[in-house]
Design an enzyme around this catalytic site. Structure first.
Site, PDB file in Angstrom:
ATOM      1  N   SER A  14     -23.537 -17.739 -35.303  1.00 45.05           N
ATOM      2  CA  SER A  14     -22.364 -18.505 -33.699  1.00 45.05           C
ATOM      3  C   SER A  14     -23.762 -18.607 -32.607  1.00 45.05           C
ATOM      4  O   SER A  14     -25.094 -19.260 -32.397  1.00 45.05           O
ATOM      5  CB  SER A  14     -21.856 -17.022 -32.979  1.00 45.05           C
ATOM      6  OG  SER A  14     -21.676 -16.049 -34.001  1.00 45.05           O
ATOM      7  N   ASP A 237     -29.556 -10.041 -33.626  1.00 44.70           N
ATOM      8  CA  ASP A 237     -30.165 -11.371 -34.757  1.00 44.70           C
ATOM      9  C   ASP A 237     -31.649 -11.609 -33.826  1.00 44.70           C
ATOM     10  O   ASP A 237     -32.590 -12.373 -34.543  1.00 44.70           O
ATOM     11  CB  ASP A 237     -29.157 -11.790 -33.627  1.00 44.70           C
ATOM     12  CG  ASP A 237     -27.776 -11.944 -33.594  1.00 44.70           C
ATOM     13  OD1 ASP A 237     -27.164 -11.941 -34.709  1.00 44.70           O
ATOM     14  OD2 ASP A 237     -26.853 -12.363 -32.593  1.00 44.70           O
TER      15      ASP A 237
END
Length: 314
Positions: A14, A237
């Site tokens: 993303s 992440d």
């Protein structure tokens, strides 16, 4: 310590305009640690979805394929690493698998780092925050082509169909995950009882190597890190990106790779919570904007983390 030759990472995650999740959380640390990072933005949102409002666009599997075709036509589709995280769409995930398989044909040494983001536990109860039909795709298609996976305890349980109550069961689940494909498995967080006490969170790692003579050996480690009292977004992440970097630099030493990853993580979180509390003011709970990871401010810690968390070899 730059990688000896140019090391190139394809990161399919993303993107947010403001803040640090997905590619915004992974790119800077990887670049600081000497990697070339090519990013495909699976979504482009104004900010992460933990805020009251968010707007933006989602990339579909055809659009992902089109971007990859562009790279292929220019013959610039050779990568050393692929990293993926949060995905909501089964066809997008299936396309990622196709791309990884093709890239592995280009470079048989390619390492695919996958964070199989599906859900988490709150107060001991697990729940999925992606559509349920992603589980069979991760289990049957994605994990078999992955080399390094970073599930939390709940995701490891989903992938294997086994519940974890003890460290012994966790190690058995990691063995089951190895058997599905990946030679490195890190359970990034768990609700197991930490020897150091309730203020610590347990992560477990397992690295299975096949030696030249065909025998398998497994290195297993436990990492206990201090719990930080706040809900951060983008930590998974960041963790996967730093684990990629440190396993690259210490290929047969999961202990050191995890110590550096988790220590850097602690430095970033401590800096973030301190700053968030200062911004929120005495007695106020920090909001989403104030809790955005202090990534740029932590550049030195990411580059060369002081080891403040040690791993135990099991």
């Amino acid at each position: 310590m730059e990688p000896e030759r140019e090391c190139r990472v394809l990161s399919i995650q993303s993107h947010v305009v403001r803040g640090y999740v997905g590619n915004k959380a992974a790119t800077f640390p990887l670049q600081v640690l000497g990697f070339e990072v090519d990013t495909v933005n699976s979504v482009q949102f104004s900010n992460h979805t933990g805020y009251a409002h968010w707007k933006g666009q989602v990339l579909n599997s055809d659009e992902l394929h089109e971007l990859y075709e562009g790279l292929k036509l220019n013959k610039v589709n050779r990568y050393d690493y692929v990293v993926t995280g949060y995905t909501r769409d089964t066809s997008f995930l299936a396309m990622v698998v196709d791309i990884v398989q093709e890239l592995k044909q280009q470079n048989s040494n390619l390492v695919y780092v996958c964070d199989p983001v599906m859900g988490d536990k709150w107060n001991g109860e697990g729940s999925m925050y992606v559509p349920k039909d992603l589980l069979p795709v991760y289990r049957d298609k994605v994990v078999p082509v992955a080399d390094i996976i970073t599930p939390n305890q709940f995701e490891a349980e989903l992938l294997t169909g086994r519940k974890i109550h003890t460290e012994k069961e966790a190690l058995e689940v990691m063995d089951m995950l190895h058997a599905m494909g990946p030679e490195t498995v890190v359970i990034t967080s768990s609700d197991l009882q930490a020897p150091l006490g309730n203020d610590y969170l347990i992560a477990l790692g397992s690295h299975r190597k096949t030696k030249a003579d065909g025998t398998k050996m497994t290195q297993r480690i436990r990492v206990e890190s201090p719990k930080v009292d706040a809900v951060f977004v983008g930590t998974g992440d960041l963790f996967a990106a730093m684990l990629l970097a440190w396993t690259h630099k210490h290929p047969n030493n999961l202990k050191v790779a995890c110590e550096k990853t988790v220590s850097a993580m602690q430095h970033v979180l401590q800096r973030t919570i301190k700053s968030a509390k200062a911004q929120a003011g005495e007695g106020n709970k920090p909001n989403s904007a104030q809790l955005e990871l202090r990534m740029v401010q932590s550049k030195k810690d990411i580059e060369n983390p002081e080891i403040i968390v040690k791993a135990t070899v099991l």
